[in-house]
Design an enzyme around this catalytic site. Structure first.
Site, PDB file in Angstrom:
ATOM      1  N   HIS A 170       0.839  -1.210   0.167  1.00 54.74           N
ATOM      2  CA  HIS A 170      -0.063  -0.119  -0.096  1.00 54.74           C
ATOM      3  C   HIS A 170       1.142   1.249  -0.049  1.00 54.74           C
ATOM      4  O   HIS A 170       0.767   2.222   1.150  1.00 54.74           O
ATOM      5  CB  HIS A 170      -0.945  -0.096   1.206  1.00 54.74           C
ATOM      6  CG  HIS A 170      -1.964   0.991   1.376  1.00 54.74           C
ATOM      7  ND1 HIS A 170      -1.871   2.168   1.034  1.00 54.74           N
ATOM      8  CD2 HIS A 170      -3.255   0.855   1.689  1.00 54.74           C
ATOM      9  CE1 HIS A 170      -3.165   2.840   1.214  1.00 54.74           C
ATOM     10  NE2 HIS A 170      -3.869   1.885   1.672  1.00 54.74           N
ATOM     11  N   GLU A 273      -0.534   1.264  -5.483  1.00 57.67           N
ATOM     12  CA  GLU A 273      -0.423  -0.192  -4.689  1.00 57.67           C
ATOM     13  C   GLU A 273      -0.561  -1.279  -5.788  1.00 57.67           C
ATOM     14  O   GLU A 273      -1.406  -1.513  -6.678  1.00 57.67           O
ATOM     15  CB  GLU A 273      -1.572  -0.226  -3.811  1.00 57.67           C
ATOM     16  CG  GLU A 273      -1.810   0.966  -2.808  1.00 57.67           C
ATOM     17  CD  GLU A 273      -2.962   1.085  -2.009  1.00 57.67           C
ATOM     18  OE1 GLU A 273      -3.519   0.070  -1.643  1.00 57.67           O
ATOM     19  OE2 GLU A 273      -3.793   1.882  -1.866  1.00 57.67           O
TER      20      GLU A 273
END
Length: 301
Positions: A170, A273
């Site tokens: 992330h 991500e």
């Protein structure tokens, strides 16, 4: 310094290059400095919160107002989402994006290489994690800190039945001003627009951030590039075994409500991500393994 950190330095420390020490908020961390780059990794979550190639501005963004506390996620860096992405499909009280980013990991290997510093960390299962994930699974994150940043999130199914995982790195990337940045590599790709109730749409041209963006781009194995005109650089995001790309920026109103992004933090970051999420989760047979691998690299404009 604690006896625990002293023991880690004795076992894994590399003189002048790798040092275990108290990090932000007093959390255990490892500081890496070599001829190519510097980095800081928290042992909670094996959470990299800084990577700065020599002579460059930081590439990984961590909020100046991030909160550092045991069991709490940190705003910024490279949080590990595992073994699910987003809300748990069955139990709403389980943490979003899984538990890997908020539990302790242990270093298992460190090595100085010509191209940088290689480190490996393993998630430490607990009674709490086994309640949420009762499968015999091993999770290891390897990273090479150098002119490029290489990350390999490896999952092994050690059990006797198949398992299905979602995972993501992330990553919060630092940009000079997100309003003047473009994300290339997703043209004509279908995505789920979470800001619009999960509606399926198709990307046309580069991704522009001029409002809240929260999208899962589907079936996207290819490289993405962040074009950052304000910092006069490109960030190339290469990957393997990732079939989703998530692009996220909360924009002004949501950022203000979050409390840990700062008054204008949303202007200086964008999450791109590398993931396996939504339609692209991964099923592992007994004995199977999965490697989500990425490489981040700077290029001048």
């Amino acid at each position: 310094m604690s006896q625990h950190l002293d023991a880690l330095n004795h076992r894994f420390g590399v003189s002048g290059q790798v040092k275990f020490k108290p990090g932000p908020g007093g959390m255990d961390a490892v500081e890496v400095t070599n001829e190519h780059a510097s980095a800081t990794i928290l042992l909670q979550g094996a959470h990299l919160i800084d990577w700065t190639p020599k002579g460059e501005k930081p590439v990984i963004w961590t909020s100046p107002e991030a909160k550092f506390a045991p069991g709490k996620s940190v705003r910024g860096g490279v949080p590990v989402c595992w073994p699910w992405f987003g809300p748990h499909p069955t139990y709403a009280d389980f943490p979003a994006h899984g538990f890997a980013r908020t539990v302790p990991w242990e270093p298992i290997a460190v090595k100085a290489l010509p191209e940088g510093t290689w480190l490996a960390f393993r998630l430490i299962p607990t009674d709490a994690t086994r309640t949420m994930w009762p499968h015999a699974t091993e999770l290891v994150l390897q990273m090479v800190i150098g002119k490029t940043l290489d990350l390999d999130l490896a999952t092994w199914n050690r059990g006797n039945t198949s398992i299905t995982i979602g995972d993501a790195l992330h990553t919060y990337f630092a940009v000079g001003d997100v309003r003047f940045a473009k994300i290339h590599g997703l043209h004509m790709v279908e995505y789920l627009d979470k800001v619009d109730g999960g509606a399926r749409k198709v990307q046309l041209g580069p991704v522009i951030i001029d409002r809240e963006v929260d999208r899962i781009y589907l079936d996207t194995p290819d490289t993405c590039v962040i074009e950052d005109t304000r910092f006069a650089r490109r960030i190339r995001i290469s990957k393997q075994n990732s079939h989703s790309t998530v692009v996220w920026n909360p924009w002004l109103a949501k950022a203000a409500a979050m409390g840990d992004l700062g008054p204008d933090g949303y202007l200086h970051m964008v999450c791109v991500e590398s993931a396996n999420a939504a339609d692209d989760v991964v099923t592992l047979a007994p004995g199977g393994e999965h490697h989500l691998w990425v490489r981040y690299q700077l290029e001048p404009i």
